[in-house]
Design a protein around this motif. Structure first.
Motif, PDB file in Angstrom:
ATOM      1  N   ASN A 181      -9.386   6.477   0.494  1.00 41.42           N
ATOM      2  CA  ASN A 181      -8.255   5.737   0.623  1.00 41.42           C
ATOM      3  C   ASN A 181      -6.892   5.969   1.286  1.00 41.42           C
ATOM      4  OD1 ASN A 181     -10.643   3.565   0.460  1.00 41.42           O
ATOM      5  ND2 ASN A 181     -10.201   2.828  -0.761  1.00 41.42           N
ATOM      6  N   GLY A 236      -5.793   7.717  -1.036  1.00 47.08           N
ATOM      7  CA  GLY A 236      -4.234   8.035  -2.163  1.00 47.08           C
ATOM      8  C   GLY A 236      -5.017   9.303  -2.637  1.00 47.08           C
ATOM      9  N   PRO A 262      -0.679   5.104  -0.813  1.00 45.18           N
ATOM     10  CA  PRO A 262      -1.585   5.591  -1.799  1.00 45.18           C
ATOM     11  C   PRO A 262      -1.187   6.667  -2.318  1.00 45.18           C
ATOM     12  CG  PRO A 262      -1.973   5.606   0.945  1.00 45.18           C
ATOM     13  CD  PRO A 262      -0.963   4.683   0.323  1.00 45.18           C
ATOM     14  N   SER A 263       0.261   7.740  -2.566  1.00 44.31           N
ATOM     15  CA  SER A 263       0.717   8.033  -3.141  1.00 44.31           C
ATOM     16  C   SER A 263       1.045   7.933  -4.845  1.00 44.31           C
ATOM     17  CB  SER A 263       1.937   9.536  -1.978  1.00 44.31           C
ATOM     18  OG  SER A 263       2.575   8.465  -2.342  1.00 44.31           O
ATOM     19  N   ARG A 323      -6.170   4.030  -5.167  1.00 41.87           N
ATOM     20  CA  ARG A 323      -6.961   4.273  -3.780  1.00 41.87           C
ATOM     21  C   ARG A 323      -8.355   4.776  -3.779  1.00 41.87           C
ATOM     22  NH1 ARG A 323      -5.462  -0.578  -2.479  1.00 41.87           N
ATOM     23  NH2 ARG A 323      -3.431  -0.718  -2.055  1.00 41.87           N
ATOM     24  N   ASP A 325       1.153  -1.284   0.002  1.00 38.25           N
ATOM     25  CA  ASP A 325       0.030   0.051  -0.072  1.00 38.25           C
ATOM     26  C   ASP A 325       1.110   1.284   0.111  1.00 38.25           C
ATOM     27  OD1 ASP A 325      -2.851   1.054  -0.555  1.00 38.25           O
ATOM     28  OD2 ASP A 325      -2.318   1.693   2.455  1.00 38.25           O
ATOM     29  N   CYS A 336      -4.445   8.899 -10.716  1.00 39.88           N
ATOM     30  CA  CYS A 336      -3.504   8.456 -11.637  1.00 39.88           C
ATOM     31  C   CYS A 336      -3.470   7.664 -12.474  1.00 39.88           C
ATOM     32  CB  CYS A 336      -3.785   6.811 -10.280  1.00 39.88           C
ATOM     33  SG  CYS A 336      -2.235   5.750 -10.376  1.00 39.88           S
TER      34      CYS A 336
END
Length: 173
Positions: free
Chosen positions: A140, A142, A110-111, A136, A108, A146
């Protein structure tokens, strides 16, 4: 591909290591991949799924050579080093993580702002696990968006399509 390599793909629905090593050893492909990542904002954390362990190492070294901090992680990476590199990536002190067969589950970060799928993948489940590392969403922890870049390799065997084709409807209007 050899007959044995084609048979393995037909039976196991995955590319054998020998084929993945050939793909990862394609210098033109690798350079275009690195060029693409280098065009992104320098502060974007990037997670790259490489075609093989040597490919992950090569790509990370090329990023470093061009001024983008990077590290390669594989199953051979000792756990303490792996944990350290993941902490550095999550903290923003490492711009890019390349890997082969490690971050498909249970990871994990999220960034992550960009995912590069540079590993031909036939399994929709595996592909979904890989893209899930960056999808994410804000609820969550994120990002709102993305970037997902899939290298659409020309690997056609027995009519099998690479797994990203099953998800194309998500990316198009």
């Amino acid at each position: 591909m050899t007959t044995a390599e084609k048979d393995e793909i037909s039976q196991r629905k995955r590319l054998p290591a020998s084929v993945l090593n050939k793909i990862g050893g394609d210098l033109d492909r690798t350079n275009r991949l690195v060029d693409s990542v280098m065009e992104l904002d320098a502060d974007w954390p990037v997670l790259l799924f490489a075609a093989s362990v040597p490919h992950a190492r090569t790509v990370a070294a090329l990023f470093e050579r061009r001024g983008r901090s990077a590290a390669a992680i594989s199953a051979d990476t000792p756990v303490p080093i792996r944990r350290h590199l993941v902490r550095e990536f999550r903290a923003g002190r490492l711009d890019t993580l390349t890997n082969f067969g490690v971050f498909t589950q249970g990871f994990d970060a999220p960034s992550v702002r960009a995912l590069y799928i540079a590993r031909p993948t036939y399994s929709p489940n595996l592909y979904q696990q890989m893209i899930g590392r960056g999808l994410r969403g804000p609820k969550n922890g994120g990002k709102e968006r993305c970037l997902v870049v899939d290298v659409a390799d020309n690997v056609v065997v027995h009519g099998a399509e690479l797994a990203f084709r099953e998800f194309e409807y998500l990316w198009t209007a």
